[in-house]
Motif scaffolding. Structure first.
Motif, PDB file in Angstrom:
ATOM      1  N   LYS A 131       6.281  -7.234  -1.542  1.00  0.00           N
ATOM      2  CA  LYS A 131       6.054  -5.784  -1.467  1.00  0.00           C
ATOM      3  C   LYS A 131       5.191  -5.305  -2.634  1.00  0.00           C
ATOM      4  O   LYS A 131       5.392  -5.744  -3.778  1.00  0.00           O
ATOM      5  CB  LYS A 131       7.393  -5.040  -1.505  1.00  0.00           C
ATOM      6  CG  LYS A 131       8.201  -5.204  -0.227  1.00  0.00           C
ATOM      7  CD  LYS A 131       9.354  -4.218  -0.146  1.00  0.00           C
ATOM      8  CE  LYS A 131      10.015  -4.304   1.214  1.00  0.00           C
ATOM      9  NZ  LYS A 131      11.106  -3.319   1.392  1.00  0.00           N
ATOM     10  N   PRO A 132       4.263  -4.381  -2.391  1.00  0.00           N
ATOM     11  CA  PRO A 132       3.564  -3.771  -3.525  1.00  0.00           C
ATOM     12  C   PRO A 132       4.597  -3.122  -4.445  1.00  0.00           C
ATOM     13  O   PRO A 132       5.639  -2.648  -3.983  1.00  0.00           O
ATOM     14  CB  PRO A 132       2.685  -2.693  -2.874  1.00  0.00           C
ATOM     15  CG  PRO A 132       2.641  -3.006  -1.417  1.00  0.00           C
ATOM     16  CD  PRO A 132       3.896  -3.774  -1.099  1.00  0.00           C
ATOM     17  N   VAL A 133       4.289  -3.102  -5.732  1.00  0.00           N
ATOM     18  CA  VAL A 133       5.242  -2.497  -6.667  1.00  0.00           C
ATOM     19  C   VAL A 133       5.248  -0.973  -6.482  1.00  0.00           C
ATOM     20  O   VAL A 133       6.287  -0.328  -6.570  1.00  0.00           O
ATOM     21  CB  VAL A 133       4.908  -2.897  -8.122  1.00  0.00           C
ATOM     22  CG1 VAL A 133       5.893  -2.263  -9.108  1.00  0.00           C
ATOM     23  CG2 VAL A 133       4.951  -4.425  -8.270  1.00  0.00           C
ATOM     24  N   TYR A 134       4.067  -0.388  -6.179  1.00  0.00           N
ATOM     25  CA  TYR A 134       3.956   1.069  -6.008  1.00  0.00           C
ATOM     26  C   TYR A 134       2.736   1.377  -5.149  1.00  0.00           C
ATOM     27  O   TYR A 134       1.945   0.476  -4.842  1.00  0.00           O
ATOM     28  CB  TYR A 134       3.845   1.767  -7.363  1.00  0.00           C
ATOM     29  CG  TYR A 134       2.937   1.055  -8.351  1.00  0.00           C
ATOM     30  CD1 TYR A 134       1.550   1.095  -8.207  1.00  0.00           C
ATOM     31  CD2 TYR A 134       3.472   0.327  -9.415  1.00  0.00           C
ATOM     32  CE1 TYR A 134       0.719   0.440  -9.104  1.00  0.00           C
ATOM     33  CE2 TYR A 134       2.629  -0.342 -10.316  1.00  0.00           C
ATOM     34  CZ  TYR A 134       1.258  -0.271 -10.150  1.00  0.00           C
ATOM     35  OH  TYR A 134       0.428  -0.928 -11.025  1.00  0.00           O
ATOM     36  N   LEU A 135       2.597   2.661  -4.776  1.00  0.00           N
ATOM     37  CA  LEU A 135       1.433   3.084  -3.983  1.00  0.00           C
ATOM     38  C   LEU A 135       0.182   3.156  -4.855  1.00  0.00           C
ATOM     39  O   LEU A 135      -0.788   2.445  -4.614  1.00  0.00           O
ATOM     40  CB  LEU A 135       1.720   4.450  -3.334  1.00  0.00           C
ATOM     41  CG  LEU A 135       0.526   5.149  -2.657  1.00  0.00           C
ATOM     42  CD1 LEU A 135      -0.054   4.308  -1.522  1.00  0.00           C
ATOM     43  CD2 LEU A 135       0.938   6.535  -2.142  1.00  0.00           C
ATOM     44  N   ASN A 136       0.207   4.006  -5.890  1.00  0.00           N
ATOM     45  CA  ASN A 136      -0.961   4.168  -6.773  1.00  0.00           C
ATOM     46  C   ASN A 136      -0.636   3.961  -8.249  1.00  0.00           C
ATOM     47  O   ASN A 136      -1.463   3.438  -8.991  1.00  0.00           O
ATOM     48  CB  ASN A 136      -1.572   5.563  -6.593  1.00  0.00           C
ATOM     49  CG  ASN A 136      -2.188   5.751  -5.217  1.00  0.00           C
ATOM     50  OD1 ASN A 136      -2.937   4.893  -4.740  1.00  0.00           O
ATOM     51  ND2 ASN A 136      -1.851   6.855  -4.564  1.00  0.00           N
TER      52      ASN A 136
END
Ligand SMILES: [Fe+2]
Ligand SMILES: [Fe+2]
Length: 278
Positions: free
Chosen positions: A161-166
């Motif tokens: 999973k990405p750690v965060y969006l931006n």
């Protein structure tokens, strides 16, 4: 070794009853055979539905064994179940220790570290984060001890999973909490990583390719190797295409190329699951 060539594939979602995804995987295999990187990493959702069907894990492993180069694996939510989140609905199949172990039995360790071309590479199981499972605490302890001996070497992090969006401070939202590393584990992960020279976070999961930099950390979202998800089902953030990611690491930097293997088709999830007319 002055250069280390790594190919990331992700979200292959393999199962015997989905031959279109096997065909896309075979195109990826042919491309890897032609380009011969030093290592392949599958960053998760290797199988279609590991928790319900152990045979999907075994089928996926058998296909990966045909790769002509070494391969490391990380689990995805479709391999071992999903993270509980502070907000939003509970996952239909939360991650369990038993499902994590089933993945490890078939694919090997769900977290790892190795060094190459002056870099430190770390792979993490992102699904146990915020789970409260024993393996979540063990993984954080292991990560802290590995990072303690990294020194000044640049670090590349791989996880499903990405750690965060931006940015690390992005708020967790009901609609997208399951898309990223959930809070409060995300805050803890970001804090631990502050002690090293983190240059790259490479993830999968979203089935959209994206490449952007946040405060000198390059964030690469690998496309799915198997299928894309329509706008009716999922927000459009990056580019909805299948493909794979090629990296070249040298002691003083790295290059990223997101490509599509010849013959790899943009299969839409709805088309994939549509019943054949009787
Ligand atoms: Fe996926
Ligand atoms: Fe996923």
């Amino acid at each position: 070794m002055t250069e280390f060539r790594l190919t990331q594939i992700s979200d292959t979602h393999l199962a015997r009853w989905l031959p279109k995804l096997t065909q896309n995987f075979e195109r990826v295999c042919e491309y890897i055979d032609a380009t011969r990187p030093d290592l392949v990493i599958n960053s998760g959702d290797v199988a279609w539905d590991g928790p319900s069907s152990a045979s999907d894990l075994e089928f996926a492993r058998k296909l990966h064994d045909a790769l002509p180069v070494a391969c490391r694996y990380l689990p995805g939510n479709h391999d071992i179940g999903d993270n509980p989140t502070q907000i939003g609905p509970a996952p239909s199949h939360p991650v369990t220790e038993q499902d994590r172990q089933a993945f490890v039995t078939v694919f090997g360790d769900d977290r790892w570290r190795f060094d190459a071309a002056g870099w430190c590479f770390i792979g993490l199981n992102s699904l146990v984060m915020n789970s409260g499972l024993v393996s979540e605490a063990e993984q954080f302890d292991w990560l802290a001890s590995e990072l303690a001996c990294v020194g000044s070497r640049p670090v590349a992090l791989f996880l499903h999973k990405p750690v965060y969006l931006n940015t690390p401070e992005d708020p967790e939202l009901v609609a997208s909490a399951i898309r990223y590393v959930p809070m409060p584990a995300r805050r803890r992960l970001v804090e631990i990583l502050r002690s090293v020279d983190l240059r790259l976070i490479a993830s999968g999961h979203v089935h959209q390719r994206r490449d952007y930099t946040c405060r000198s950390i390059r964030n690469v979202w690998a496309p799915s190797a198997g299928f894309v998800i329509s706008d009716a089902r999922q927000d459009r953030i990056g580019i909805k295409e299948v493909g794979l990611v090629e990296y070249r690491f040298q002691p003083d930097g790295f290059e990223v190329r997101i490509v599509k293997a010849p013959g790899q088709a943009d299969i839409d999830l709805d088309v994939l699951l549509a019943k054949e007319p009787a």
